[in-house]
Motif scaffolding. Structure first.
Motif, PDB file in Angstrom:
ATOM      1  N   SER A 108       0.672  -1.231  -0.079  1.00 39.39           N
ATOM      2  CA  SER A 108       0.050  -0.008   0.089  1.00 39.39           C
ATOM      3  C   SER A 108       1.012   1.325   0.016  1.00 39.39           C
ATOM      4  O   SER A 108       0.451   2.277  -0.687  1.00 39.39           O
ATOM      5  CB  SER A 108      -1.035  -0.004   1.222  1.00 39.39           C
ATOM      6  OG  SER A 108      -1.833  -1.038   0.911  1.00 39.39           O
ATOM      7  N   LEU A 109       2.125   1.077   0.788  1.00 42.46           N
ATOM      8  CA  LEU A 109       2.762   2.420   0.768  1.00 42.46           C
ATOM      9  C   LEU A 109       3.219   2.764  -0.561  1.00 42.46           C
ATOM     10  O   LEU A 109       3.754   3.605  -1.269  1.00 42.46           O
ATOM     11  CB  LEU A 109       3.905   2.136   1.847  1.00 42.46           C
ATOM     12  CG  LEU A 109       3.601   2.311   3.349  1.00 42.46           C
ATOM     13  CD1 LEU A 109       4.774   2.012   4.234  1.00 42.46           C
ATOM     14  CD2 LEU A 109       2.954   3.836   3.394  1.00 42.46           C
ATOM     15  N   LEU A 110       3.865   1.344  -1.292  1.00 42.03           N
ATOM     16  CA  LEU A 110       4.329   1.587  -2.585  1.00 42.03           C
ATOM     17  C   LEU A 110       3.178   2.122  -3.582  1.00 42.03           C
ATOM     18  O   LEU A 110       3.741   3.147  -4.218  1.00 42.03           O
ATOM     19  CB  LEU A 110       4.874   0.034  -3.195  1.00 42.03           C
ATOM     20  CG  LEU A 110       5.167   0.092  -4.485  1.00 42.03           C
ATOM     21  CD1 LEU A 110       6.615   1.056  -4.694  1.00 42.03           C
ATOM     22  CD2 LEU A 110       5.606  -1.507  -4.854  1.00 42.03           C
ATOM     23  N   TYR A 111       2.227   1.554  -3.611  1.00 44.60           N
ATOM     24  CA  TYR A 111       1.211   1.937  -4.512  1.00 44.60           C
ATOM     25  C   TYR A 111       0.941   3.303  -4.260  1.00 44.60           C
ATOM     26  O   TYR A 111       0.878   4.314  -5.169  1.00 44.60           O
ATOM     27  CB  TYR A 111      -0.057   1.172  -4.404  1.00 44.60           C
ATOM     28  CG  TYR A 111       0.185  -0.268  -5.073  1.00 44.60           C
ATOM     29  CD1 TYR A 111       0.811  -0.709  -5.833  1.00 44.60           C
ATOM     30  CD2 TYR A 111      -0.719  -1.217  -4.176  1.00 44.60           C
ATOM     31  CE1 TYR A 111       1.088  -2.042  -6.488  1.00 44.60           C
ATOM     32  CE2 TYR A 111      -0.455  -2.789  -4.562  1.00 44.60           C
ATOM     33  CZ  TYR A 111       0.567  -3.094  -5.470  1.00 44.60           C
ATOM     34  OH  TYR A 111       0.581  -4.350  -5.858  1.00 44.60           O
ATOM     35  N   ALA A 112       0.599   3.850  -3.008  1.00 46.32           N
ATOM     36  CA  ALA A 112       0.216   5.042  -2.639  1.00 46.32           C
ATOM     37  C   ALA A 112       1.262   6.084  -2.735  1.00 46.32           C
ATOM     38  O   ALA A 112       1.093   7.408  -3.551  1.00 46.32           O
ATOM     39  CB  ALA A 112      -0.745   5.245  -1.491  1.00 46.32           C
ATOM     40  N   GLY A 113       2.168   5.899  -2.223  1.00 45.79           N
ATOM     41  CA  GLY A 113       3.442   6.961  -2.351  1.00 45.79           C
ATOM     42  C   GLY A 113       3.934   7.086  -3.882  1.00 45.79           C
ATOM     43  O   GLY A 113       3.990   8.169  -3.982  1.00 45.79           O
ATOM     44  N   VAL A 114       4.217   6.069  -4.538  1.00 44.80           N
ATOM     45  CA  VAL A 114       4.791   6.221  -5.630  1.00 44.80           C
ATOM     46  C   VAL A 114       3.910   6.675  -6.699  1.00 44.80           C
ATOM     47  O   VAL A 114       3.901   7.594  -7.429  1.00 44.80           O
ATOM     48  CB  VAL A 114       5.624   4.919  -6.238  1.00 44.80           C
ATOM     49  CG1 VAL A 114       6.161   4.965  -7.688  1.00 44.80           C
ATOM     50  CG2 VAL A 114       6.790   4.228  -5.513  1.00 44.80           C
ATOM     51  N   GLY A 115       2.778   6.222  -6.606  1.00 49.82           N
ATOM     52  CA  GLY A 115       1.540   6.575  -7.488  1.00 49.82           C
ATOM     53  C   GLY A 115       1.146   8.174  -7.269  1.00 49.82           C
ATOM     54  O   GLY A 115       1.096   9.072  -7.984  1.00 49.82           O
ATOM     55  N   ALA A 116       1.250   8.511  -5.825  1.00 50.50           N
ATOM     56  CA  ALA A 116       0.670   9.928  -5.665  1.00 50.50           C
ATOM     57  C   ALA A 116       1.919  10.864  -6.075  1.00 50.50           C
ATOM     58  O   ALA A 116       1.772  11.872  -6.536  1.00 50.50           O
ATOM     59  CB  ALA A 116       0.438  10.059  -4.146  1.00 50.50           C
ATOM     60  N   LEU A 117       2.944  10.466  -5.846  1.00 49.27           N
ATOM     61  CA  LEU A 117       4.204  11.564  -6.409  1.00 49.27           C
ATOM     62  C   LEU A 117       4.273  11.651  -7.919  1.00 49.27           C
ATOM     63  O   LEU A 117       4.357  12.732  -8.444  1.00 49.27           O
ATOM     64  CB  LEU A 117       5.562  10.861  -5.731  1.00 49.27           C
ATOM     65  CG  LEU A 117       6.866  11.568  -6.143  1.00 49.27           C
ATOM     66  CD1 LEU A 117       6.596  13.140  -5.392  1.00 49.27           C
ATOM     67  CD2 LEU A 117       8.142  10.843  -5.511  1.00 49.27           C
ATOM     68  N   ALA A 118       4.162  10.340  -8.432  1.00 48.33           N
ATOM     69  CA  ALA A 118       4.159  10.554 -10.043  1.00 48.33           C
ATOM     70  C   ALA A 118       2.886  11.137 -10.376  1.00 48.33           C
ATOM     71  O   ALA A 118       3.032  12.344 -11.526  1.00 48.33           O
ATOM     72  CB  ALA A 118       4.056   9.115 -10.582  1.00 48.33           C
ATOM     73  N   ALA A 119       1.887  11.189  -9.879  1.00 45.50           N
ATOM     74  CA  ALA A 119       0.590  11.741 -10.207  1.00 45.50           C
ATOM     75  C   ALA A 119       0.713  13.415 -10.001  1.00 45.50           C
ATOM     76  O   ALA A 119       0.277  14.307 -10.849  1.00 45.50           O
ATOM     77  CB  ALA A 119      -0.618  11.251  -9.579  1.00 45.50           C
TER      78      ALA A 119
END
Length: 312
Positions: free
Chosen positions: A107-118
């Motif tokens: 969840s940290l990977l999906y949310a952290g990387v996804g939110a930063l890239a978005a």
């Protein structure tokens, strides 16, 4: 012969009419007067009811995470009964070789990387739409606005079919790639960049010889910081709580995020009653990152919502 005019000042200190001075304004309404007491009481009461409505489930979650599975159903739900929070949470973290820890990391990977890239993608797109006129700009922006209105549930199945053809199904990329697109983030960044990034400052940087990439990275991103923090926060919460997309894309439990993993536990709870307590304890741990993130970024969140919508 000169005539002296004596101005009479009332005892309460307010100047007489025609003196050119106005009564000092008090905090409250624009005319300096406080709202009536009954309006303040009604407002406070409504806010208190809303706060209770949103905080009661969190309180129940805190209390329930300290109980065993039998106590969850056999005791009063809003008060403690033989609490052992450390022991129960330790069981959550160590059950099935620590699968919950893996779900938490996913969840940290999906949310952290996804939110930063978005956030970065939204910043670049919003800045370009606000500061670079080109043919069809408004049409592109209208298409992005239409994307805000499309629910994610309508895109889950087409995305699965597309990613299956590309060989990305049941991989980290199947959840990460759709998460980097945020139409709302592009919309907010465009509105904020148009209001908060002055054209004169960009022209001065161009005259000094700075390139567009350098101007965007050194000036644009800094001036748009409140909006970027807002986009990051919204996207992080959205990805963290996303359930349908991982459900459609993933079949390997090692790739599950927290929400999907807790649901799988709940599905087996009828045969393994201790999973009821593990599900509640895992849900309590899952809200902690959101609470911390909201508390740390709250001031940027409020600023990002209000400043970008008003021109100075």
């Amino acid at each position: 012969m000169s005539t002296q005019v004596t101005q009479q000042i009332p005892a309460d200190g307010t100047p007489a009419p025609g003196t050119g001075k106005s009564e000092p304004r008090r905090p409250g309404r624009r005319d300096g007067r406080q709202p009536p007491l009954r309006y303040r009481i009604i407002t406070f009461s409504l806010l208190a009811v809303a706060a209770v409505y949103f905080l009661v489930p969190v309180y129940w979650l805190v209390v329930s995470s300290t109980k065993s599975s039998s106590d969850l159903f056999g005791t009063f739900g809003f008060w403690f009964h033989d609490p052992h929070p450390i022991d129960y949470l330790h069981r959550v973290l160590t059950y099935d070789d620590g699968i919950y820890v893996r779900w938490f990391a996913n969840s940290l990977l999906y949310a952290g990387v996804g939110a930063l890239a978005a956030t970065l993608l939204s910043a670049a797109a919003g800045y370009a739409l606000a500061k670079f006129p080109f043919p069809g700009r408004e049409g592109v922006f209208n298409v992005i606005l239409a994307g805000v209105l499309i629910p994610g549930t309508a895109l889950a199945l087409p995305l699965y079919l597309l990613f299956s053809e590309m060989g990305f199904a049941n991989t980290y990329a199947a959840v990460l790639l759709p998460s980097v697109v945020s139409p709302f983030g592009v919309y907010l960044c465009r509105i904020y960049a148009a209001a908060a990034v002055p054209d004169s400052l960009l022209e001065a940087a161009r005259i000094d010889g700075a390139g567009e990439v350098r101007i965007f990275s050194t000036l644009g991103l800094r001036l748009m910081t409140p909006a970027l923090v807002t986009v990051f926060l919204f996207q992080f919460v959205h990805i963290w709580n996303n359930f349908l997309l991982p459900l459609v894309m993933l079949s390997d439990s090692d790739l599950y995020p927290i929400q999907l993993g807790l649901t799988s536990w709940q599905g087996y709870a009828d045969r393994q009653p201790e999973l009821y307590q593990y599900t509640v304890g895992g849900a309590f741990l899952s809200v902690l990152p959101l609470m911390v993130l909201m508390g740390v970024l709250q001031r940027y969140w409020r600023t990002g919502l209000t400043e970008g919508s008003v021109k100075a």
